[in-house]
Design a protein around this motif. Structure first.
Motif, PDB file in Angstrom:
ATOM      1  N   GLU A  62       0.722  -1.381   0.013  1.00 33.97           N
ATOM      2  CA  GLU A  62      -0.008   0.149  -0.109  1.00 33.97           C
ATOM      3  C   GLU A  62       0.885   1.287   0.017  1.00 33.97           C
ATOM      4  OE1 GLU A  62      -3.317   2.296   2.575  1.00 33.97           O
ATOM      5  OE2 GLU A  62      -2.169   0.526   3.605  1.00 33.97           O
ATOM      6  N   THR A  63       1.838   1.120   0.758  1.00 33.23           N
ATOM      7  CA  THR A  63       2.942   2.503   0.992  1.00 33.23           C
ATOM      8  C   THR A  63       3.340   2.743  -0.384  1.00 33.23           C
ATOM      9  OG1 THR A  63       3.171   2.093   3.280  1.00 33.23           O
ATOM     10  CG2 THR A  63       4.784   3.233   2.021  1.00 33.23           C
ATOM     11  N   GLU A  64       4.071   1.615  -1.100  1.00 34.92           N
ATOM     12  CA  GLU A  64       4.587   1.628  -2.272  1.00 34.92           C
ATOM     13  C   GLU A  64       3.765   2.192  -3.435  1.00 34.92           C
ATOM     14  OE1 GLU A  64       8.064  -1.683  -1.824  1.00 34.92           O
ATOM     15  OE2 GLU A  64       6.141  -2.398  -2.597  1.00 34.92           O
ATOM     16  N   ALA A  65       2.704   1.784  -3.225  1.00 34.39           N
ATOM     17  CA  ALA A  65       1.449   1.988  -4.492  1.00 34.39           C
ATOM     18  C   ALA A  65       1.015   3.402  -4.284  1.00 34.39           C
ATOM     19  CB  ALA A  65       0.403   1.355  -4.233  1.00 34.39           C
ATOM     20  N   GLU A  66       1.012   3.989  -3.095  1.00 37.78           N
ATOM     21  CA  GLU A  66       0.716   5.525  -2.909  1.00 37.78           C
ATOM     22  C   GLU A  66       1.937   6.612  -3.121  1.00 37.78           C
ATOM     23  OE1 GLU A  66      -2.168   6.933  -2.119  1.00 37.78           O
ATOM     24  OE2 GLU A  66      -3.227   4.988  -1.846  1.00 37.78           O
ATOM     25  N   LEU A  67       3.030   5.854  -2.716  1.00 36.08           N
ATOM     26  CA  LEU A  67       4.336   6.611  -3.164  1.00 36.08           C
ATOM     27  C   LEU A  67       4.389   6.899  -4.767  1.00 36.08           C
ATOM     28  CD1 LEU A  67       6.990   5.247  -0.647  1.00 36.08           C
ATOM     29  CD2 LEU A  67       6.202   7.548  -0.524  1.00 36.08           C
ATOM     30  N   ALA A  68       4.128   5.727  -5.381  1.00 41.05           N
ATOM     31  CA  ALA A  68       4.219   5.873  -6.956  1.00 41.05           C
ATOM     32  C   ALA A  68       2.874   6.941  -7.340  1.00 41.05           C
ATOM     33  CB  ALA A  68       3.899   4.362  -7.436  1.00 41.05           C
ATOM     34  N   TYR A  69       1.721   6.853  -6.691  1.00 39.87           N
ATOM     35  CA  TYR A  69       0.838   7.788  -7.079  1.00 39.87           C
ATOM     36  C   TYR A  69       1.278   9.170  -6.950  1.00 39.87           C
ATOM     37  CZ  TYR A  69      -3.388   4.553  -7.384  1.00 39.87           C
ATOM     38  OH  TYR A  69      -4.289   3.659  -7.510  1.00 39.87           O
ATOM     39  N   VAL A  70       1.893   9.589  -5.858  1.00 39.40           N
ATOM     40  CA  VAL A  70       2.345  10.867  -5.632  1.00 39.40           C
ATOM     41  C   VAL A  70       3.545  11.246  -6.748  1.00 39.40           C
ATOM     42  CG1 VAL A  70       3.830  12.185  -4.063  1.00 39.40           C
ATOM     43  CG2 VAL A  70       1.945  11.006  -3.080  1.00 39.40           C
ATOM     44  N   ALA A  71       4.363  10.183  -6.908  1.00 40.81           N
ATOM     45  CA  ALA A  71       5.498  10.609  -8.048  1.00 40.81           C
ATOM     46  C   ALA A  71       4.819  11.025  -9.225  1.00 40.81           C
ATOM     47  CB  ALA A  71       6.616   9.434  -7.935  1.00 40.81           C
ATOM     48  N   VAL A  72       3.885   9.983  -9.797  1.00 41.75           N
ATOM     49  CA  VAL A  72       3.504  10.304 -11.003  1.00 41.75           C
ATOM     50  C   VAL A  72       2.545  11.385 -11.208  1.00 41.75           C
ATOM     51  CG1 VAL A  72       1.505   9.193 -12.739  1.00 41.75           C
ATOM     52  CG2 VAL A  72       3.412   7.709 -11.551  1.00 41.75           C
ATOM     53  N   GLU A  87      -1.871  13.154   1.476  1.00 45.43           N
ATOM     54  CA  GLU A  87      -3.003  12.989   2.736  1.00 45.43           C
ATOM     55  C   GLU A  87      -3.099  11.553   3.160  1.00 45.43           C
ATOM     56  OE1 GLU A  87      -7.796  13.390   3.832  1.00 45.43           O
ATOM     57  OE2 GLU A  87      -6.740  15.118   2.738  1.00 45.43           O
ATOM     58  N   ARG A  88      -3.223  10.820   2.235  1.00 44.98           N
ATOM     59  CA  ARG A  88      -3.443   9.439   2.263  1.00 44.98           C
ATOM     60  C   ARG A  88      -1.935   8.862   3.115  1.00 44.98           C
ATOM     61  NH1 ARG A  88      -6.001   5.097   3.129  1.00 44.98           N
ATOM     62  NH2 ARG A  88      -5.523   3.037   2.313  1.00 44.98           N
ATOM     63  N   LEU A  89      -0.991   9.155   2.538  1.00 43.08           N
ATOM     64  CA  LEU A  89       0.437   8.604   2.952  1.00 43.08           C
ATOM     65  C   LEU A  89       0.558   9.199   4.685  1.00 43.08           C
ATOM     66  CD1 LEU A  89       2.604   9.111  -0.205  1.00 43.08           C
ATOM     67  CD2 LEU A  89       2.222   7.033   1.290  1.00 43.08           C
ATOM     68  N   VAL A  90       0.399  10.283   4.806  1.00 47.44           N
ATOM     69  CA  VAL A  90       0.588  10.887   6.118  1.00 47.44           C
ATOM     70  C   VAL A  90      -0.429  10.348   7.254  1.00 47.44           C
ATOM     71  CG1 VAL A  90       0.486  13.163   7.474  1.00 47.44           C
ATOM     72  CG2 VAL A  90       1.375  12.967   5.179  1.00 47.44           C
ATOM     73  N   GLU A  91      -1.848  10.635   6.723  1.00 47.78           N
ATOM     74  CA  GLU A  91      -2.595  10.129   7.754  1.00 47.78           C
ATOM     75  C   GLU A  91      -3.109   8.601   7.901  1.00 47.78           C
ATOM     76  OE1 GLU A  91      -6.354  12.231   7.259  1.00 47.78           O
ATOM     77  OE2 GLU A  91      -5.398  14.287   7.212  1.00 47.78           O
ATOM     78  N   HIS A  92      -3.035   7.788   6.943  1.00 50.25           N
ATOM     79  CA  HIS A  92      -3.290   6.446   6.925  1.00 50.25           C
ATOM     80  C   HIS A  92      -1.983   5.448   6.988  1.00 50.25           C
ATOM     81  CE1 HIS A  92      -7.384   7.192   6.535  1.00 50.25           C
ATOM     82  NE2 HIS A  92      -7.107   8.271   5.591  1.00 50.25           N
ATOM     83  N   VAL A  93      -0.964   5.818   6.440  1.00 49.90           N
ATOM     84  CA  VAL A  93       0.399   5.001   6.121  1.00 49.90           C
ATOM     85  C   VAL A  93       1.351   5.523   7.389  1.00 49.90           C
ATOM     86  CG1 VAL A  93       2.089   4.259   4.620  1.00 49.90           C
ATOM     87  CG2 VAL A  93      -0.223   4.531   3.930  1.00 49.90           C
ATOM     88  N   GLY A  94       1.205   6.867   7.695  1.00 47.85           N
ATOM     89  CA  GLY A  94       2.144   7.172   8.623  1.00 47.85           C
ATOM     90  C   GLY A  94       3.591   7.612   8.068  1.00 47.85           C
ATOM     91  N   ILE A  95       3.577   8.214   6.911  1.00 48.44           N
ATOM     92  CA  ILE A  95       4.824   8.690   6.393  1.00 48.44           C
ATOM     93  C   ILE A  95       4.956  10.208   6.795  1.00 48.44           C
ATOM     94  CG2 ILE A  95       5.960   9.287   4.395  1.00 48.44           C
ATOM     95  CD1 ILE A  95       5.425   6.583   3.308  1.00 48.44           C
ATOM     96  N   GLU A  96       5.984  10.445   7.191  1.00 53.22           N
ATOM     97  CA  GLU A  96       6.358  12.130   7.496  1.00 53.22           C
ATOM     98  C   GLU A  96       5.727  13.020   6.254  1.00 53.22           C
ATOM     99  OE1 GLU A  96       6.885  13.627  10.516  1.00 53.22           O
ATOM    100  OE2 GLU A  96       6.504  11.301  11.255  1.00 53.22           O
TER     101      GLU A  96
END
Length: 113
Positions: A62-72, A87-96
């Motif tokens: 899930e984290t990798e997919a969301e990171l890819a979404y942000v990069a693209v 927002e999804r990465l910060v609130e649901h995945v916990g990335i800074e």
């Protein structure tokens, strides 16, 4: 100002309710993007199938997919998508937030495997 109003998540349409529930399962509530695409349920269903093919049963977490979404999204200069997936990465995945901002800016040097 939007040219179309968002479709209400409370719309009296079983198919849209099902599609909104799928979107809410991922984002915690029907996203504004899904609510706009709901003007054409076939388009929304196709988007849901596409997203599902990227996130279900694949090799990305899930984290990798969301990171890819942000990069693209950043590469395509889509500020809405960058904000949504940040927002999804910060609130649901916990990335800074700073890490996500770096990725959106194209700086991936700080990422680990």
């Amino acid at each position: 100002m939007a040219l179309l109003e968002y479709v209400s998540p409370d719309v009296d349409d079983d198919r849209l309710q099902e599609l909104f529930a799928e979107d809410a399962a991922v984002y915690g509530r029907p996203s504004l993007f899904a609510r706009m695409l709901a003007h054409d349920p076939d388009v929304l269903a196709a988007r849901q199938a596409y997203v599902g093919s990227l996130t279900e049963g694949g090799t990305l977490s899930e984290t990798e997919a969301e990171l890819a979404y942000v990069a693209v999204a950043a590469a395509n200069d889509c500020s809405y998508c960058v904000a949504s997936h940040t927002e999804r990465l910060v609130e649901h995945v916990g990335i800074e937030p700073e890490t996500v901002e770096s990725i959106a800016a194209g700086d991936t040097d700080s990422l680990t495997d």
